[in-house]
Design a protein around this motif. Structure first.
Motif, PDB file in Angstrom:
ATOM      1  N   ASN A   1      24.620  44.099  -5.317  1.00 35.56           N
ATOM      2  CA  ASN A   1      24.595  42.644  -5.156  1.00 35.56           C
ATOM      3  C   ASN A   1      25.684  42.120  -4.221  1.00 35.56           C
ATOM      4  N   THR A   2      26.279  42.972  -3.399  1.00 34.62           N
ATOM      5  CA  THR A   2      27.390  42.534  -2.543  1.00 34.62           C
ATOM      6  C   THR A   2      26.954  41.460  -1.554  1.00 34.62           C
ATOM      7  N   ARG A   3      25.802  41.627  -0.934  1.00 39.26           N
ATOM      8  CA  ARG A   3      25.316  40.613   0.010  1.00 39.26           C
ATOM      9  C   ARG A   3      25.185  39.260  -0.678  1.00 39.26           C
ATOM     10  N   GLN A   4      24.596  39.250  -1.864  1.00 39.83           N
ATOM     11  CA  GLN A   4      24.407  37.995  -2.581  1.00 39.83           C
ATOM     12  C   GLN A   4      25.746  37.379  -2.964  1.00 39.83           C
ATOM     13  N   GLN A   5      26.714  38.218  -3.348  1.00 43.16           N
ATOM     14  CA  GLN A   5      28.044  37.702  -3.687  1.00 43.16           C
ATOM     15  C   GLN A   5      28.693  37.018  -2.484  1.00 43.16           C
TER      16      GLN A   5
ATOM     17  N   ALA B   1      22.750  45.890   4.092  1.00 44.00           N
ATOM     18  CA  ALA B   1      22.379  44.500   3.819  1.00 44.00           C
ATOM     19  C   ALA B   1      23.453  43.534   4.302  1.00 44.00           C
ATOM     20  N   VAL B   2      24.723  43.935   4.174  1.00 43.16           N
ATOM     21  CA  VAL B   2      25.814  43.086   4.664  1.00 43.16           C
ATOM     22  C   VAL B   2      25.788  43.028   6.191  1.00 43.16           C
ATOM     23  N   ALA B   3      25.607  44.173   6.839  1.00 44.20           N
ATOM     24  CA  ALA B   3      25.522  44.188   8.303  1.00 44.20           C
ATOM     25  C   ALA B   3      24.361  43.334   8.793  1.00 44.20           C
ATOM     26  N   SER B   4      23.281  43.298   8.013  1.00 42.96           N
ATOM     27  CA  SER B   4      22.090  42.538   8.405  1.00 42.96           C
ATOM     28  C   SER B   4      22.310  41.032   8.361  1.00 42.96           C
ATOM     29  N   LEU B   5      23.410  40.587   7.770  1.00 44.37           N
ATOM     30  CA  LEU B   5      23.742  39.163   7.803  1.00 44.37           C
ATOM     31  C   LEU B   5      24.170  38.727   9.197  1.00 44.37           C
ATOM     32  N   PHE B   6      24.620  39.682  10.025  1.00 41.45           N
ATOM     33  CA  PHE B   6      25.246  39.333  11.295  1.00 41.45           C
ATOM     34  C   PHE B   6      24.407  39.697  12.520  1.00 41.45           C
ATOM     35  N   MET B   7      23.305  40.424  12.350  1.00 44.57           N
ATOM     36  CA  MET B   7      22.463  40.776  13.499  1.00 44.57           C
ATOM     37  C   MET B   7      21.063  41.130  13.020  1.00 44.57           C
ATOM     38  N   ARG B   8      20.119  41.125  13.953  1.00 43.13           N
ATOM     39  CA  ARG B   8      18.726  41.432  13.612  1.00 43.13           C
ATOM     40  C   ARG B   8      18.175  42.493  14.560  1.00 43.13           C
ATOM     41  N   ASN B   9      17.159  43.195  14.073  1.00 44.14           N
ATOM     42  CA  ASN B   9      16.429  44.188  14.876  1.00 44.14           C
ATOM     43  C   ASN B   9      17.348  45.237  15.504  1.00 44.14           C
ATOM     44  N   GLN B  10      18.242  45.778  14.691  1.00 43.51           N
ATOM     45  CA  GLN B  10      19.180  46.780  15.193  1.00 43.51           C
ATOM     46  C   GLN B  10      19.209  47.994  14.267  1.00 43.51           C
ATOM     47  N   THR B  11      19.479  49.154  14.860  1.00 47.01           N
ATOM     48  CA  THR B  11      19.727  50.360  14.068  1.00 47.01           C
ATOM     49  C   THR B  11      21.166  50.330  13.587  1.00 47.01           C
ATOM     50  N   LEU B  12      21.356  50.551  12.293  1.00 49.38           N
ATOM     51  CA  LEU B  12      22.693  50.505  11.714  1.00 49.38           C
ATOM     52  C   LEU B  12      23.339  51.884  11.674  1.00 49.38           C
ATOM     53  N   VAL B  13      22.577  52.887  11.259  1.00 44.50           N
ATOM     54  CA  VAL B  13      23.136  54.222  11.107  1.00 44.50           C
ATOM     55  C   VAL B  13      22.000  55.234  11.116  1.00 44.50           C
ATOM     56  N   GLN B  14      22.303  56.435  11.572  1.00 42.35           N
ATOM     57  CA  GLN B  14      21.357  57.543  11.503  1.00 42.35           C
ATOM     58  C   GLN B  14      21.785  58.486  10.384  1.00 42.35           C
TER      59      GLN B  14
ATOM     60  N   PRO C   1      19.320  37.151   9.171  1.00 40.77           N
ATOM     61  CA  PRO C   1      20.716  37.235   9.627  1.00 40.77           C
ATOM     62  C   PRO C   1      21.394  35.867   9.517  1.00 40.77           C
ATOM     63  N   LEU C   2      21.723  35.469   8.306  1.00 43.68           N
ATOM     64  CA  LEU C   2      22.184  34.106   8.041  1.00 43.68           C
ATOM     65  C   LEU C   2      23.539  33.796   8.673  1.00 43.68           C
ATOM     66  N   LEU C   3      24.305  34.823   9.033  1.00 47.01           N
ATOM     67  CA  LEU C   3      25.629  34.596   9.617  1.00 47.01           C
ATOM     68  C   LEU C   3      25.670  35.019  11.085  1.00 47.01           C
ATOM     69  N   ILE C   4      24.516  35.051  11.728  1.00 49.20           N
ATOM     70  CA  ILE C   4      24.428  35.596  13.078  1.00 49.20           C
ATOM     71  C   ILE C   4      25.207  34.770  14.097  1.00 49.20           C
ATOM     72  N   ASP C   5      25.446  33.489  13.816  1.00 55.91           N
ATOM     73  CA  ASP C   5      26.145  32.631  14.774  1.00 55.91           C
ATOM     74  C   ASP C   5      27.663  32.685  14.630  1.00 55.91           C
ATOM     75  N   LEU C   6      28.151  33.353  13.604  1.00 59.31           N
ATOM     76  CA  LEU C   6      29.589  33.368  13.357  1.00 59.31           C
ATOM     77  C   LEU C   6      30.253  34.597  13.978  1.00 59.31           C
ATOM     78  N   PRO C   7      31.403  34.416  14.626  1.00 58.16           N
ATOM     79  CA  PRO C   7      32.172  35.587  15.063  1.00 58.16           C
ATOM     80  C   PRO C   7      32.679  36.340  13.836  1.00 58.16           C
ATOM     81  N   VAL C   8      32.703  37.671  13.933  1.00 62.70           N
ATOM     82  CA  VAL C   8      33.085  38.476  12.773  1.00 62.70           C
ATOM     83  C   VAL C   8      34.069  39.559  13.187  1.00 62.70           C
TER      84      VAL C   8
END
Length: 465
Positions: free
Chosen positions: A274-278, A310-323, A340-347
């Motif tokens: 539940n980290t993303r939701q938190q 899921a946390v990484a997916s808050l900041f970008m879309r349509n990307q490979t995260l890890v192999q 990606p609800l936080l895609i507009d924010l610098p991180v």
């Protein structure tokens, strides 16, 4: 047809150093382990030392085939081992030539010596459990054999909890050792026999010295709840011994968020389901516009891989995260999912040498896509995947089955994630709460000040996502 040096017959002959004619003639101390080795290799009761196979003993003498219907070498090799078909295991075979006769001779000799000369009587079952445990722990520091109790304890924890073994230590300069100052009641450390005043010499593969900080030792002892850690202790320098203790004292692992100058500082102690939701709930409760995000994953040992995704997916879309790469190469890719609800924010990601596993997946995925600035120091370098495989009778094997690779195929295991901006180790202050007095965090805020949005984004309260 004559066959020479077949696996079990050679083992018997070499163990006794005489030509072998009958299994019944073997001393019990030798014949019992051979039967068990035979069973483990998949030959069961079908293979005896007098099975009619030709054996070239150490004397060079050959024995004739007594039974023309005796199985050929090919037939024996094609017979599946007795683990074949157990739920949770790959279907496998152990070929006759997989282990040399000399190795098997040594194994049987060691079993015989322990049974005959060890100071206390040890059951054969215990010896073979120890052999299985040693076989796994010899692979790497993550593999282990889980008996009924260890497997049950591992299953009892929520995925992603962080825990320790229930002891505290301090460096005593006058004694020049790390000394145990507290052992919690009902802890695994206490059950393992650790006492106040004992010296702690080693945790896992790390030998401790005055060059380590208290945080170093704490992070070595901490880990994912239910996992085990080996420690070496002594009674004030005497009777040094190695113990295994399970991390079963669960530590606080909730997401903590504070706002400084419009920047959300989000402390992620571990990745849970539940980290993303938190994260989203904490931003909704902030009540002020957010102009940038710092994800603090210092001392984060990892947790649930999909949670990091899921946390990484808050900041970008349509990307490979890890192999995820196994023995045969890349087996699958973890990709962004959800909005990606936080895609507009610098991180920015703040990490240290104890940021590991899923924390490194998060950092490497955002770094490789040039979505985040990574600051701090090179991470731990734990880029391996462990699978827990039940093997019946409430037991299991935990072993490394794959490695994480970055989205662009770079190794994480043993390498770590190298930060874009390195902070000086002398400023490595580990906070008990989020505060600007934390030097590393202050440096991160200074860097973020030049990148944050002029007009922040205000998030909906809890339930609005």
């Amino acid at each position: 047809m004559k066959l020479t040096k077949t696996l079990l017959a050679s083992m018997v002959a070499l163990s006794l150093s005489v030509p072998t004619t009958s299994h019944a003639e073997l001393p019990k101390a030798i014949s019992t382990p051979i039967n068990k080795v035979a069973n483990l290799l998949g030959f069961g009761d079908d293979v005896q030392a007098d099975s009619g196979l030709d054996v070239e003993a150490e004397t060079g003498e050959q024995m004739d085939v007594q039974d023309p219907t005796s199985p050929t070498l090919d037939a024996l090799e094609s017979k599946p081992n007795t683990l074949h078909g157990i739920e949770g295991l790959h279907q496998g075979r152990v070929p006759l030539g997989a282990v040399s006769p000399n190795t098997l001779k040594t194994f049987v000799s060691v079993v015989d010596l322990v049974r005959r000369d060890y100071v206390e009587e040890v059951s054969d079952e215990k010896l073979f459990e120890n052999a299985m445990s040693g076989m796994l722990t010899g692979l790497d520091s993550h593999a282990e054999f889980l008996d009924k109790e260890a497997f049950a304890n591992l299953q009892s924890f929520t995925a992603g909890n962080v825990a320790n073994i229930g002891l505290s230590v301090v460096w005593q300069a006058d004694e020049e050792h790390w000394v145990v100052t507290d052992v919690h009641e009902d802890s695994s450390a206490k059950r393992a026999g650790v006492k106040v005043g004992d010296y702690l010499h080693q945790v896992g593969d790390t030998k401790l010295s005055d060059s380590h900080s208290e945080n170093d030792v704490k992070q070595l002892l901490n880990g994912i709840a239910g996992t085990q850690v080996d420690i070496v202790i002594s009674s004030a320098g005497r009777n040094k011994r190695r113990l295994t203790a399970q991390r079963n004292e669960v530590l606080k692992s909730n997401v903590e968020t504070s706002i400084v100058g419009g920047v959300a500082i989000i402390k992620l102690p571990v990745f849970q389901n539940n980290t993303r939701q938190q994260i989203l709930e904490s931003l909704g409760q902030a009540g002020v516009p957010i102009s940038g995000v710092i994800l603090d994953v210092r001392n984060n040992p990892g947790g649930v891989l999909e949670s990091a995704g899921a946390v990484a997916s808050l900041f970008m879309r349509n990307q490979t995260l890890v192999q995820v790469a196994g023995r045969q190469g890349v087996e699958r890719e973890l990709k962004t999912e959800g909005s990606p609800l936080l895609i507009d924010l610098p991180v920015m990601i703040l990490q240290n040498r104890y940021s590991a596993s899923a924390a490194e997946v998060l950092a490497s995925s955002l770094q490789s896509q040039k979505r985040a600035l990574i600051v701090g120091e090179t991470s731990y370098g734990k880029g391996s995947v462990q699978s827990v495989i039940p093997i019946g009778d409430n037991q299991a094997v935990k072993m490394t089955t794959a490695h994480y690779l970055t989205a662009d195929g770079k190794q994480i295991d043993g390498v770590g994630v190298v930060p874009d901006v390195t902070f000086n180790k002398s400023t490595d202050l580990v906070p008990t709460m989020m505060a600007v007095s934390d030097v590393w965090l202050s440096q991160a805020l200074i860097l973020m000040d030049g990148a944050k949005l002029e007009t922040g984004v205000e998030f909906a309260p809890v339930g609005g996502f």
